[in-house]
Design an enzyme around this catalytic site. Structure first.
Site, PDB file in Angstrom:
ATOM      1  N   ARG A   1       0.817  -1.215   0.000  1.00  0.00           N
ATOM      2  CA  ARG A   1       0.000   0.000   0.000  1.00  0.00           C
ATOM      3  C   ARG A   1       0.849   1.263   0.000  1.00  0.00           C
ATOM      4  O   ARG A   1       0.595   2.204  -0.753  1.00  0.00           O
ATOM      5  CB  ARG A   1      -0.925  -0.006   1.218  1.00  0.00           C
ATOM      6  N   ILE A   2       1.881   1.290   0.849  1.00  0.00           N
ATOM      7  CA  ILE A   2       2.713   2.491   0.915  1.00  0.00           C
ATOM      8  C   ILE A   2       3.567   2.606  -0.347  1.00  0.00           C
ATOM      9  O   ILE A   2       3.697   3.693  -0.927  1.00  0.00           O
ATOM     10  CB  ILE A   2       3.594   2.488   2.174  1.00  0.00           C
TER      11      ILE A   2
ATOM     12  N   SER B  75      11.435   1.463   5.239  1.00  0.00           N
ATOM     13  CA  SER B  75      10.834   0.212   5.711  1.00  0.00           C
ATOM     14  C   SER B  75      11.185  -0.034   7.174  1.00  0.00           C
ATOM     15  O   SER B  75      10.525   0.466   8.079  1.00  0.00           O
ATOM     16  CB  SER B  75      11.293  -0.952   4.835  1.00  0.00           C
ATOM     17  N   ARG B  76      12.248  -0.782   7.413  1.00  0.00           N
ATOM     18  CA  ARG B  76      12.786  -1.030   8.744  1.00  0.00           C
ATOM     19  C   ARG B  76      14.301  -1.042   8.636  1.00  0.00           C
ATOM     20  O   ARG B  76      14.860  -1.435   7.614  1.00  0.00           O
ATOM     21  CB  ARG B  76      12.292  -2.371   9.315  1.00  0.00           C
TER      22      ARG B  76
ATOM     23  N   GLU C 120      17.201   2.270  17.082  1.00  0.00           N
ATOM     24  CA  GLU C 120      16.542   3.571  17.196  1.00  0.00           C
ATOM     25  C   GLU C 120      16.289   3.902  18.661  1.00  0.00           C
ATOM     26  O   GLU C 120      15.849   3.033  19.412  1.00  0.00           O
ATOM     27  CB  GLU C 120      15.221   3.553  16.412  1.00  0.00           C
TER      28      GLU C 120
ATOM     29  N   HIS D 167      12.420   8.520  12.086  1.00  0.00           N
ATOM     30  CA  HIS D 167      11.275   7.625  11.905  1.00  0.00           C
ATOM     31  C   HIS D 167       9.965   8.421  11.942  1.00  0.00           C
ATOM     32  O   HIS D 167       9.065   8.170  12.753  1.00  0.00           O
ATOM     33  CB  HIS D 167      11.274   6.536  12.977  1.00  0.00           C
TER      34      HIS D 167
ATOM     35  N   GLY E  18       7.687   8.617   9.500  1.00  0.00           N
ATOM     36  CA  GLY E  18       6.738   8.176   8.486  1.00  0.00           C
ATOM     37  C   GLY E  18       5.298   8.573   8.703  1.00  0.00           C
ATOM     38  O   GLY E  18       4.690   9.236   7.866  1.00  0.00           O
ATOM     39  N   SER E  19       4.717   8.196   9.821  1.00  0.00           N
ATOM     40  CA  SER E  19       3.295   8.477  10.077  1.00  0.00           C
ATOM     41  C   SER E  19       3.093   9.604  11.079  1.00  0.00           C
ATOM     42  O   SER E  19       1.970   9.816  11.544  1.00  0.00           O
ATOM     43  CB  SER E  19       2.604   7.212  10.592  1.00  0.00           C
TER      44      SER E  19
END
Length: 326
Positions: A155-156, A236-237, A266, A285, A287-288
């Site tokens: 999706r991303i 991603s990670r 992290e 981090h 992202g969201s």
């Protein structure tokens, strides 16, 4: 007596308020869940856990005999030992379908920042070095009409492809466990093997979930396959990349630069070699991390939790075998 819920690491207070009338919520942050005595004591009575990145393994489950559900406040769920949870009838949930646009904005943003050297030149201006016309030493590279290779067209990844193709006229290559026909039709994306993607892409964007198969997916061999003009992007990670190999690729100028939102450990140590490269964009981090999206995620996590605790099937159940209802 109210039933106990543990909120772990990060859940917005605005979402947790939905639980106040019916449950006792005990919040933990910045602890070692394996050794913190208050946390281990709370586990004995906890029927539900909601939060971010709590390792739920056999050892933790043995401390939580009443546990019914662990609601992840994230799309990922690699922190959950699903086999162990399912054996004990403990449900696991995540929060998909909420953060795609926000994360794609952030990842495409750091891609742009690396290509156009935005962070580096921002520092250049603020340090007082801009005293006249720019020289070729400060020039950057174009993004438009280039080739964007996306590893992990979920999706991303698809939402990043949308921005690249429709917004910047980029050619899209992708590598995935299976074909994404919708991305091929909407964004003219071309499916290819990993080596072909690495060799042909001007920007390599890594977006797969972290699994045993994707850990260290990008290492020395893969960096050597990339163009010297390539920008490597990881959203991603951290463990999907061999960081030592990335550092060597940057030192040897095997790639143009990198844009990183995730790291093996992290928060990243302030003395980490990756932070010494001016051609590497580093974000924490993010992202969201907008209030709107984090609240949507937290509300969905609480919704999943409440469903599991009231005998209903949670909307985003990732181990359906653990659900004992109708």
């Amino acid at each position: 007596m109210k039933r106990k819920i543990i909120a772990y690491n990060f859940v917005l207070t605005e979402a947790l308020e939905q639980l106040d009338d019916r449950f006792e919520v005990e919040y933990f942050d910045g602890i070692n869940p394996k050794t913190d005595s208050a946390f281990l004591d709370a586990l004995k009575q906890a029927e539900g856990i909601v939060g971010l990145a709590l390792p739920v393994d056999k050892e933790l489950l043995e401390h939580a005999p009443l546990l019914k559900i662990v609601s992840n406040n994230s799309t990922g769920f690699n922190n959950l030992s699903l086999d162990e949870m399912t054996k004990r009838g403990v449900m696991g949930t995540n929060t998909p379908g909420v953060l795609e646009d926000t994360t794609a904005d952030a990842i495409f943003g750091i891609l742009l920042a690396a290509a156009r050297r935005i962070a580096e030149l921002d520092h250049f201006v603020k340090a007082g070095h801009w005293t006249g016309h720019l020289t070729t030493e400060q020039y950057a590279i174009d993004v438009h009409h280039k080739t964007l290779g996306i590893i992990g067209m979920g999706r991303i990844g698809s939402t990043i492809a949308k921005r690249g193709h429709l917004g910047f006229d980029m050619k899209i290559l992708y590598h995935n466990r299976s074909r994404n026909i919708e991305a091929e039709e909407k964004y003219d994306a071309t499916y290819c093997d990993l080596d072909t993607l690495l060799k042909k892409s001007d920007f390599v964007c890594l977006m797969p979930p972290l699994t045993p198969e994707t850990e260290n997916l990008i290492g020395e061999r893969e960096f050597k396959l990339m163009k010297n003009s390539c920008v490597f992007v990881n959203g991603s990670r951290g463990k999907t990349v061999d960081e030592s190999a990335l550092i060597e690729a940057l030192r040897n100028k095997e790639i143009y630069g990198a844009a990183l939102d995730v790291y093996r450990i992290e928060p990243i140590n302030e003395n980490h070699p990756l932070l010494q490269f001016p051609n590497v964009v580093t974000t924490p981090h993010i992202g969201s991390s907008t209030f709107e999206t984090e609240l949507k995620m937290a509300n969905l996590a609480v919704e999943n939790l409440l469903a599991g605790l009231t005998g209903k099937r949670p909307k985003n159940l990732v181990n359906p075998e653990a659900f004992k209802g109708e």
